[in-house]
Structures are given as structure tokens and as C-alpha cells.
Write a protein that holds these residues in place. Structure first.
Motif, PDB file in Angstrom:
ATOM      1  N   LYS A 271      82.300  87.447  30.513  1.00  0.00           N
ATOM      2  CA  LYS A 271      82.887  86.262  29.879  1.00  0.00           C
ATOM      3  C   LYS A 271      82.461  85.027  30.652  1.00  0.00           C
ATOM      4  O   LYS A 271      82.477  85.012  31.884  1.00  0.00           O
ATOM      5  CB  LYS A 271      84.411  86.332  29.893  1.00  0.00           C
ATOM      6  CG  LYS A 271      84.985  87.464  29.112  1.00  0.00           C
ATOM      7  CD  LYS A 271      85.212  87.031  27.715  1.00  0.00           C
ATOM      8  CE  LYS A 271      85.914  88.161  26.972  1.00  0.00           C
ATOM      9  NZ  LYS A 271      86.205  87.846  25.637  1.00  0.00           N
ATOM     10  N   LEU A 272      82.068  83.994  29.914  1.00  0.00           N
ATOM     11  CA  LEU A 272      81.767  82.717  30.536  1.00  0.00           C
ATOM     12  C   LEU A 272      83.061  81.968  30.817  1.00  0.00           C
ATOM     13  O   LEU A 272      84.002  82.061  30.030  1.00  0.00           O
ATOM     14  CB  LEU A 272      80.918  81.847  29.600  1.00  0.00           C
ATOM     15  CG  LEU A 272      79.461  82.208  29.469  1.00  0.00           C
ATOM     16  CD1 LEU A 272      78.805  81.327  28.420  1.00  0.00           C
ATOM     17  CD2 LEU A 272      78.742  82.047  30.782  1.00  0.00           C
ATOM     18  N   PRO A 273      83.121  81.221  31.912  1.00  0.00           N
ATOM     19  CA  PRO A 273      84.304  80.376  32.134  1.00  0.00           C
ATOM     20  C   PRO A 273      84.401  79.338  31.015  1.00  0.00           C
ATOM     21  O   PRO A 273      83.382  78.850  30.525  1.00  0.00           O
ATOM     22  CB  PRO A 273      84.043  79.706  33.477  1.00  0.00           C
ATOM     23  CG  PRO A 273      82.953  80.483  34.106  1.00  0.00           C
ATOM     24  CD  PRO A 273      82.201  81.156  33.028  1.00  0.00           C
ATOM     25  N   ILE A 274      85.599  78.997  30.618  1.00  0.00           N
ATOM     26  CA  ILE A 274      85.804  78.091  29.491  1.00  0.00           C
ATOM     27  C   ILE A 274      85.220  76.708  29.775  1.00  0.00           C
ATOM     28  O   ILE A 274      84.734  76.030  28.879  1.00  0.00           O
ATOM     29  CB  ILE A 274      87.312  78.013  29.122  1.00  0.00           C
ATOM     30  CG1 ILE A 274      87.513  77.320  27.788  1.00  0.00           C
ATOM     31  CG2 ILE A 274      88.094  77.315  30.189  1.00  0.00           C
ATOM     32  CD1 ILE A 274      87.121  78.130  26.617  1.00  0.00           C
ATOM     33  N   TRP A 275      85.229  76.283  31.036  1.00  0.00           N
ATOM     34  CA  TRP A 275      84.711  74.952  31.373  1.00  0.00           C
ATOM     35  C   TRP A 275      83.185  74.908  31.345  1.00  0.00           C
ATOM     36  O   TRP A 275      82.593  73.837  31.289  1.00  0.00           O
ATOM     37  CB  TRP A 275      85.223  74.501  32.737  1.00  0.00           C
ATOM     38  CG  TRP A 275      84.848  75.434  33.851  1.00  0.00           C
ATOM     39  CD1 TRP A 275      85.551  76.489  34.310  1.00  0.00           C
ATOM     40  CD2 TRP A 275      83.646  75.393  34.623  1.00  0.00           C
ATOM     41  NE1 TRP A 275      84.886  77.122  35.312  1.00  0.00           N
ATOM     42  CE2 TRP A 275      83.707  76.466  35.537  1.00  0.00           C
ATOM     43  CE3 TRP A 275      82.533  74.566  34.644  1.00  0.00           C
ATOM     44  CZ2 TRP A 275      82.699  76.725  36.444  1.00  0.00           C
ATOM     45  CZ3 TRP A 275      81.532  74.826  35.562  1.00  0.00           C
ATOM     46  CH2 TRP A 275      81.621  75.887  36.447  1.00  0.00           C
ATOM     47  N   LEU A 276      82.516  76.055  31.350  1.00  0.00           N
ATOM     48  CA  LEU A 276      81.055  76.089  31.376  1.00  0.00           C
ATOM     49  C   LEU A 276      80.433  76.082  29.982  1.00  0.00           C
ATOM     50  O   LEU A 276      79.280  75.704  29.819  1.00  0.00           O
ATOM     51  CB  LEU A 276      80.597  77.331  32.146  1.00  0.00           C
ATOM     52  CG  LEU A 276      79.121  77.469  32.473  1.00  0.00           C
ATOM     53  CD1 LEU A 276      78.661  76.292  33.303  1.00  0.00           C
ATOM     54  CD2 LEU A 276      78.858  78.761  33.197  1.00  0.00           C
ATOM     55  N   GLU A 277      81.198  76.444  28.964  1.00  0.00           N
ATOM     56  CA  GLU A 277      80.648  76.560  27.616  1.00  0.00           C
ATOM     57  C   GLU A 277      80.053  75.259  27.069  1.00  0.00           C
ATOM     58  O   GLU A 277      78.957  75.273  26.515  1.00  0.00           O
ATOM     59  CB  GLU A 277      81.706  77.108  26.672  1.00  0.00           C
ATOM     60  CG  GLU A 277      81.984  78.570  26.916  1.00  0.00           C
ATOM     61  CD  GLU A 277      83.078  79.094  25.999  1.00  0.00           C
ATOM     62  OE1 GLU A 277      83.504  78.349  25.100  1.00  0.00           O
ATOM     63  OE2 GLU A 277      83.478  80.245  26.203  1.00  0.00           O
TER      64      GLU A 277
END
Length: 100
Positions: free
Chosen positions: A31-37
């Protein structure tokens, strides 16, 4: 997809085509961190040309001052609500003479 070919090299999840609606499904727990998307999706498609950059920056130049008036004491130009630099210099010289 080009990303699916190199997913094993980048340690990204492998993507597969889902039979329903042609959607892409992720088959990994990565899972990608939400802030990186937003950073990953906000990439320019093409390089901005020199002329486009210059046209966009063309209105960033210096603007003419409209709040310039004459000093009532000496007549030199000064900005409104500011000290006259000529008068201030004269006062400063007089103060140095008085102290010395």
C-alpha cells in the motif's frame, strides 16, 4: 501496461486485468502512503517549452509606482507615508555634527 512489466524490479504490486469492466486489480498487500499518492499522479505529460514559460512569466515584471509625491520640505520625490531620503540624510548629518 508498462508498469506491470517492471513491477517486480520496483517492488511494486503486480497489476492484473479484472474480467469485470476492465478494471485493474492489485494482487499484493503493498500500500502506498496516502500522502504520497498525489505526487505520483501529478506529473506533466510533456516538457514546457521555453516560450510557454516566458509567456507565463511575462506579467511578473516591475509595475509603475502610483504613490509618488513631492516632499513638502525639499521638493524631492518620495513615496507617500515614507520619509524623504534627502531630508533624512540632512538630519542625520546635523545630528553627527552636534554630537561631535
Amino acid at each position: 501496461m508498462a508498469l506491470a512489466r517492471f513491477a517486480h524490479q520496483l517492488a511494486l504490486p503486480s497489476f492484473t486485468q479484472s474480467p469485470a469492466f476492465g478494471a485493474i486489480a492489485v494482487s499484493s498487500t503493498f500500500k502506498l502512503p496516502i500522502w504520497l499518492e498525489p505526487f505520483l499522479w501529478a506529473a506533466p505529460k510533456k516538457k514546457t517549452s521555453h516560450s510557454k514559460k516566458r509567456m507565463r512569466a511575462s506579467n511578473k515584471g516591475l509595475q509603475n509606482k502610483e504613490n509618488v509625491t513631492a516632499c513638502p520640505a525639499c521638493g524631492n520625490y518620495k513615496l507617500l507615508h515614507h520619509l524623504c531620503s534627502h531630508c533624512y540624510g540632512n538630519i542625520k548629518q546635523q545630528q553627527k555634527k552636534m554630537v561631535a
